[in-house]
Design a protein around this motif. Structure first.
Motif, PDB file in Angstrom:
ATOM      1  N   UNK A   1      68.199  31.752  33.123  1.00 13.40           N
ATOM      2  CA  UNK A   1      67.542  30.451  33.240  1.00 13.40           C
ATOM      3  C   UNK A   1      67.442  29.719  31.905  1.00 13.40           C
ATOM      4  N   UNK A   2      68.007  30.292  30.842  1.00 14.66           N
ATOM      5  CA  UNK A   2      67.963  29.630  29.543  1.00 14.66           C
ATOM      6  C   UNK A   2      66.538  29.417  29.070  1.00 14.66           C
ATOM      7  N   UNK A   3      66.222  28.187  28.675  1.00 14.25           N
ATOM      8  CA  UNK A   3      64.904  27.856  28.131  1.00 14.25           C
ATOM      9  C   UNK A   3      63.865  27.571  29.212  1.00 14.25           C
ATOM     10  N   UNK A   4      64.273  27.596  30.459  1.00 13.38           N
ATOM     11  CA  UNK A   4      63.355  27.217  31.528  1.00 13.38           C
ATOM     12  C   UNK A   4      62.103  28.089  31.536  1.00 13.38           C
ATOM     13  N   UNK A   5      62.287  29.399  31.288  1.00 14.37           N
ATOM     14  CA  UNK A   5      61.164  30.332  31.229  1.00 14.37           C
ATOM     15  C   UNK A   5      61.256  31.118  29.916  1.00 14.37           C
ATOM     16  N   UNK A   6      61.095  30.428  28.794  1.00 14.95           N
ATOM     17  CA  UNK A   6      61.360  31.081  27.511  1.00 14.95           C
ATOM     18  C   UNK A   6      60.210  31.944  27.027  1.00 14.95           C
ATOM     19  N   UNK A   7      58.969  31.540  27.275  1.00  8.97           N
ATOM     20  CA  UNK A   7      57.816  32.381  26.920  1.00  8.97           C
ATOM     21  C   UNK A   7      56.552  31.746  27.476  1.00  8.97           C
ATOM     22  N   UNK A   8      55.546  32.600  27.708  1.00  4.70           N
ATOM     23  CA  UNK A   8      54.267  32.101  28.176  1.00  4.70           C
ATOM     24  C   UNK A   8      54.153  32.064  29.686  1.00  4.70           C
ATOM     25  N   UNK A   9      53.191  31.270  30.168  1.00  4.32           N
ATOM     26  CA  UNK A   9      52.834  31.237  31.590  1.00  4.32           C
ATOM     27  C   UNK A   9      53.502  30.076  32.309  1.00  4.32           C
ATOM     28  N   UNK A  10      53.928  30.339  33.539  1.00  2.00           N
ATOM     29  CA  UNK A  10      54.551  29.337  34.396  1.00  2.00           C
ATOM     30  C   UNK A  10      54.038  29.549  35.824  1.00  2.00           C
ATOM     31  N   UNK A  11      53.966  28.474  36.569  1.00  2.33           N
ATOM     32  CA  UNK A  11      53.656  28.553  37.988  1.00  2.33           C
ATOM     33  C   UNK A  11      54.935  28.268  38.755  1.00  2.33           C
TER      34      UNK A  11
END
Length: 323
Positions: free
Chosen positions: A274-284
């Motif tokens: 996903x590349x930078x889409x989920x690079x670090x930290x929290x996501x919903x």
């Protein structure tokens, strides 16, 4: 990730190749120009010609300042930030719990080497956090000289409701014949679920070992959607497949937050599909909370032994009733 056969197995995405190429070209141009200026000044001094005009023109002064800042940033990235462990605490509220709470502490990407790095800090910090559950999400070792320190550190972590781990890409690439978890008190989960309970309430911890190619194998097991479920995997690459009511919290690592990140832009490379889409930290992601841990260690050489705007971290999740 970076270095050796890892690049062959998990290639950079085209935009990551472009990003790192531009970054390296800018550095090359900056320090190439600086070297040219200094050489010209040295030649002028040797020939007893005026040196000051070569070094004090405004464009040259700007280059001097940028070059000096670059060196300072490198020294910080090499000798300071890799040891500045950050603790990130998040509260996750859920209607699936009524009267009890669970504290989960996640460690990831220790990458233990022959020389110590953050192992003692990890043990000291995690003990102070008083977790109910500890989870470890892969990439434990860079060099066999670090095995004893790795196992000693993992063994000393304490959690009354259990310690659970999954494998990462390094365990698949390099250490397939080594059991890095044996004797540490961690239970290695691979397509298995363990229930942890407080009183009459429980949550599920489901783990998946790293799969290469990273397709995750078969689908998500039948996890009950009325129970709070934690999904452990090394990379964020399964999130859009498993997100939904059956997975409340997806914990992973692998990206190191890029290990080198730039202000405003973020990670240069992640080696995630996903590349930078989920690079670090929290996501919903739909009904699922994804957390991508930056990890505690560094990629092995020949990767640069630096972190910049991507501090090592320990993540804490307080899972509490929704009130």
């Amino acid at each position: 990730m970076i270095g050796g056969s890892d690049i062959d197995m998990i290639p950079m995405r085209p935009n990551e190749v472009i990003s790192i190429t531009i970054f390296l070209l800018v550095l090359l141009a900056l320090y190439g120009f600086e070297i040219v200026v200094l050489v010209r000044a040295g030649v002028a001094r040797f020939r007893r010609r005026p040196v000051r005009p070569l070094l004090t023109r405004k464009p040259v002064l700007v280059v001097h300042i940028l070059a000096a800042l670059g060196i300072l940033c490198f020294l910080y990235a090499r000798f300071i930030e890799p040891f500045r462990v950050e603790v990130n605490v998040m509260t996750v509220r859920t209607p699936k719990l009524k009267d009890v709470s669970f504290r989960i502490v996640q460690v990831s990407d220790l990458h233990c080497d022959r020389t110590p790095r953050n192992e003692e800090e990890m043990v000291r910090t995690v003990k102070g956090l008083k977790p109910d559950v500890i989870v470890a999400t892969g990439d434990y070792l860079n060099d066999t000289g670090g095995i004893s320190r790795l196992k000693d550190a993992l063994r000393r972590l304490e959690a009354p409701l259990g310690k659970f781990a999954v494998t990462g890409n390094f365990e698949v690439y390099h250490w397939r014949n080594l059991d890095l978890i044996e004797g540490t008190g961690f239970e290695l989960l691979d397509r298995r679920t363990r229930l942890v309970a407080q009183g009459e309430e429980s949550i599920g911890i489901h783990g998946r070992g790293m799969v290469l190619p990273d397709d995750g194998g078969d689908g998500l097991p039948d996890l009950p959607s009325d129970r709070f479920n934690v999904f452990l995997y090394h990379t964020p690459d399964l999130i859009e497949r498993v997100a939904g009511p059956q997975v409340d919290l997806y914990l992973c690592g692998h990206t190191h937050g890029g290990q080198v990140a730039l202000p405003l832009y973020g990670a240069l490379i992640t080696f995630s599909k996903y590349g930078k889409k989920y690079e670090s930290g929290a996501y919903r992601v739909g009904e699922t909370m994804l957390y991508v841990n930056r990890g505690l260690g560094l990629e092995p050489r020949p990767a640069p032994q630096v972190r910049f705007f991507a501090r090592p971290e320990i993540a804490v999740f307080d899972i509490v009733p929704e009130r």
